[in-house]
Write an enzyme that holds these catalytic residues in place. Structure first.
Site, PDB file in Angstrom:
ATOM      1  N   GLU A   1       1.833  -0.465  -5.014  1.00 43.11           N
ATOM      2  CA  GLU A   1       0.782   0.489  -5.340  1.00 43.11           C
ATOM      3  C   GLU A   1       1.408   1.867  -5.266  1.00 43.11           C
ATOM      4  O   GLU A   1       1.740   2.347  -4.192  1.00 43.11           O
ATOM      5  CB  GLU A   1      -0.381   0.400  -4.337  1.00 43.11           C
TER       6      GLU A   1
ATOM      7  N   ASP B   1       0.831  -1.203   0.000  1.00 42.23           N
ATOM      8  CA  ASP B   1       0.000   0.000   0.000  1.00 42.23           C
ATOM      9  C   ASP B   1       0.870   1.259   0.000  1.00 42.23           C
ATOM     10  O   ASP B   1       1.825   1.358   0.773  1.00 42.23           O
ATOM     11  CB  ASP B   1      -0.883  -0.024   1.260  1.00 42.23           C
TER      12      ASP B   1
HETATM   13  C1  GLC Z   1      -4.234   2.974  -0.865  1.00 39.30           C
HETATM   14  C2  GLC Z   1      -5.470   2.109  -0.749  1.00 39.30           C
HETATM   15  C3  GLC Z   1      -6.624   2.976  -0.354  1.00 39.30           C
HETATM   16  C4  GLC Z   1      -6.317   3.614   0.985  1.00 39.30           C
HETATM   17  C5  GLC Z   1      -4.975   4.348   0.959  1.00 39.30           C
HETATM   18  C6  GLC Z   1      -4.491   4.658   2.348  1.00 39.30           C
HETATM   19  O1  GLC Z   1      -4.342   3.910  -1.879  1.00 39.30           O
HETATM   20  O2  GLC Z   1      -5.700   1.417  -1.927  1.00 39.30           O
HETATM   21  O3  GLC Z   1      -7.830   2.269  -0.301  1.00 39.30           O
HETATM   22  O4  GLC Z   1      -7.326   4.512   1.320  1.00 39.30           O
HETATM   23  O5  GLC Z   1      -3.972   3.576   0.358  1.00 39.30           O
HETATM   24  O6  GLC Z   1      -4.072   3.494   2.986  1.00 39.30           O
END
Ligand code: GLC
Length: 541
Positions: free
Chosen positions: A270, A207
């Protein structure tokens, strides 16, 4: 498969809260996942990615983790998690779980201890506490904004009752950012990775992978540079994509590789900000294995932009010997059917888009419900919306609840066998009666049938899926109208997608394998590809 299962895997994302409810409380959970795993196997995916199911006060759908080594009672128990991993493996599915290293929950024992310990303490050094600016320290330490709106800083009250320091939270105030320049933080995450690896998971979706390390001195963002949710792609910012973040992933890679088969356990980044080479850097051979391709997700239904992103993705992935990845949808974005215009047209485009995605070299990510052609639910009542994006923007931004509405499995009315409770945690539209898994299983022309057929052909055709790991494609320009994306992959495969908005004629490439809508042969020498339609042909050689 050539090297590593993940190089051409199709990973199916399970948003646990909205997949299936096993205990009848209206909220999806791990026993529900266990029960419905055969759906993923029947679909033909290679792996599941489970969104966070860890202990959490749920200020951000579980991305506010209070205990990363335990399962939240809402979702079940650690034993339930073990059972899901085991069952998935029995069904031939790999398991990727989320890891949330940028921040914890404000209820994490570390943050509670940091509040109690006071300025200058080792406990505070695990997070980013600073004194405020201006008279009495009443102003935030810098001008950084939260992704969810408002300043990225919250002021605390010190244990003695006086107005205190500020702490950084790039997301909600319930998600304090960790200090990745602190050795204890780095060690703790290695230990968390080990905890889940020892339980048998095959990888981690990381994340906010580009956010862990902040620029030294936490400098202000220059005036005029966009921040926040809307400015996610593009501009350099002192809290995204700092060079030191790559050291973290080098350490993680060594740990992942130390488990049995060095090519078996993966990390996927991500990272919404970096593009091109900056994004590819996360997947250098000694870092993570994959990164989500958000430039592809955001390219829209536009032939020129898609082609540019595809070419750029293939070129940059090759420089680091990583597999290209493709994604149309996840729990943070408006569902493709709606993004592509909604209604029948939006569905046609989403169906064509997935045939394009699955024909591209590399690995692909699908998000639950995509295989049913679910649209975004845009009319959720404000009082039921939970996403901090909605809440913190005072309703100005719709937020992400509309793509998180629970899956319709069967039956004629909500909750469509998602739960035995009378209601799901977010209400499903009545109109989804025609979109249930049960209804679509019976229909040869359904979106579910299209996804299943596409994944089967992808597995079987020598040019696709586990075909040659060359990661190349050859664009066809000859006899192909502008606005049509057509390419060949060796051996013997052609994909063509019509983004012109009207019907076009394309060469007869060979035997039609699959199409997202009706494709008619004309006069034996040209083939009519209707608007917003994609087709796959076997060219037989
Ligand atoms: C990422 C996740 C999202 C979350 C954010 C903070 O972007 O996919 O759902 O709100 O991180 O953890």
């Amino acid at each position: 498969m050539a090297r590593g299962w993940w190089r051409d895997a199709v990973l199916y994302q399970i948003y646990v809260r909205s997949f299936a409810d096993g205990n009848g409380d209206g909220v999806g959970d791990l026993p529900g996942v266990l029960d419905r795993l055969p759906h993923v196997r029947d679909l033909g995916a290679d792996a599941i990615w489970l969104n966070p199911f860890y202990r959490s006060p749920m200020a951000d759908g579980g991305y506010d983790v209070a205990d990363p080594r335990d399962v939240d009672p809402l979702f079940g128990t650690l034993d339930d998690a073990d059972r899901v991993f085991e069952r998935a493996h029995d069904l031939g599915l790999k398991v990727v779980v989320d890891i949330v290293p940028n921040h914890t929950s404000h209820r994490h024992t570390w943050f509670v201890a940091a509040l109690a310990a006071g300025p200058g303490s080792a406990q505070r050094a695990r997070f980013l506490f600073r004194d405020g600016r201006g008279p009495g320290g009443a102003e935030p330490p810098n001008n950084w904004l939260s992704q969810f709106g408002g300043p990225a800083w919250t002021r605390i009250t010190e244990p003695d009752g006086s107005p205190g320091q500020w702490y950084l939270h790039l997301y909600a105030p319930e998600q304090p950012d960790l200090n990745w320049r602190n050795l204890e933080v780095r060690c703790e995450y290695l230990s968390i990775l080990r905890f889940w690896l020892d339980r048998g998971v095959d990888g981690f979706r990381v994340d906010v992978a580009h956010g862990l390390v902040k620029a030294l001195g936490l400098p202000d963002v220059p005036a005029g540079v966009p921040q926040g949710w809307e400015g996610r792609l593009g501009h350099p910012l002192p809290y995204w994509d700092q060079p030191e973040v790559h050291d973290v992933y080098r350490t993680w890679r060594r740990l992942l590789d130390s488990y049995a088969d060095p090519d078996a356990r993966i990390g996927v980044a991500e990272a919404w900000g970096p593009q091109g080479d900056r994004l590819a850097a996360y997947t250098r051979p000694d870092e993570l294995h994959q990164a989500f391709n958000f430039p592809y997700l955001t390219a829209g239904w536009d032939a020129a932009r898609l082609r540019a992103v595809i070419d750029d993705t293939l070129a940059t992935a090759a420089t680091v010997d990583a597999p290209p990845t493709w994604v149309l949808s996840n729990h943070d974005v408006v569902r493709p059917v709606t993004r592509f215009g909604g209604g029948r047209g939006g569905l046609d485009r989403a169906r064509a888009a997935v045939l394009l995605e699955l024909a591209l070299p590399g690995s692909a990510y699908l998000y639950q419900g995509e295989e049913l052609g679910l649209p975004e639910v845009e009319d959720l009542p404000a009082e039921l919306r939970e996403d901090p994006v909605f809440v913190r923007s005072g309703g100005a931004l719709p937020g992400r609840d509309g793509c998180r509405v629970p899956i319709p499995w069967a039956g004629q009315s909500p909750p469509f066998a998602f739960s035995t409770h009378s209601r799901a945690w977010l209400p499903q539209p009545e109109a989804w009666a025609g979109l249930t898994v049960e209804a679509q299983r019976r229909e040869a022309a359904s979106t579910l049938a299209l996804y299943r057929a596409a994944l089967r052909i992808r597995r079987e055709h020598p040019a696709l899926g586990s075909g040659p790991a060359t990661h190349r494609l050859d664009w066809h320009e000859q006899g192909v109208p502008a606005g049509v994306l057509a390419f060949a992959r060796e051996p013997g495969f052609v994909c063509a997608v019509n983004l012109t908005g009207g019907a076009v004629r394309v060469p007869p490439y060979g035997a039609l394998l699959l199409s997202s809508g009706p494709v008619d042969p004309v006069d034996g020498d040209r083939v009519v590809l209707p608007a917003d339609t994609a087709a796959w042909w076997s060219t037989g050689g």
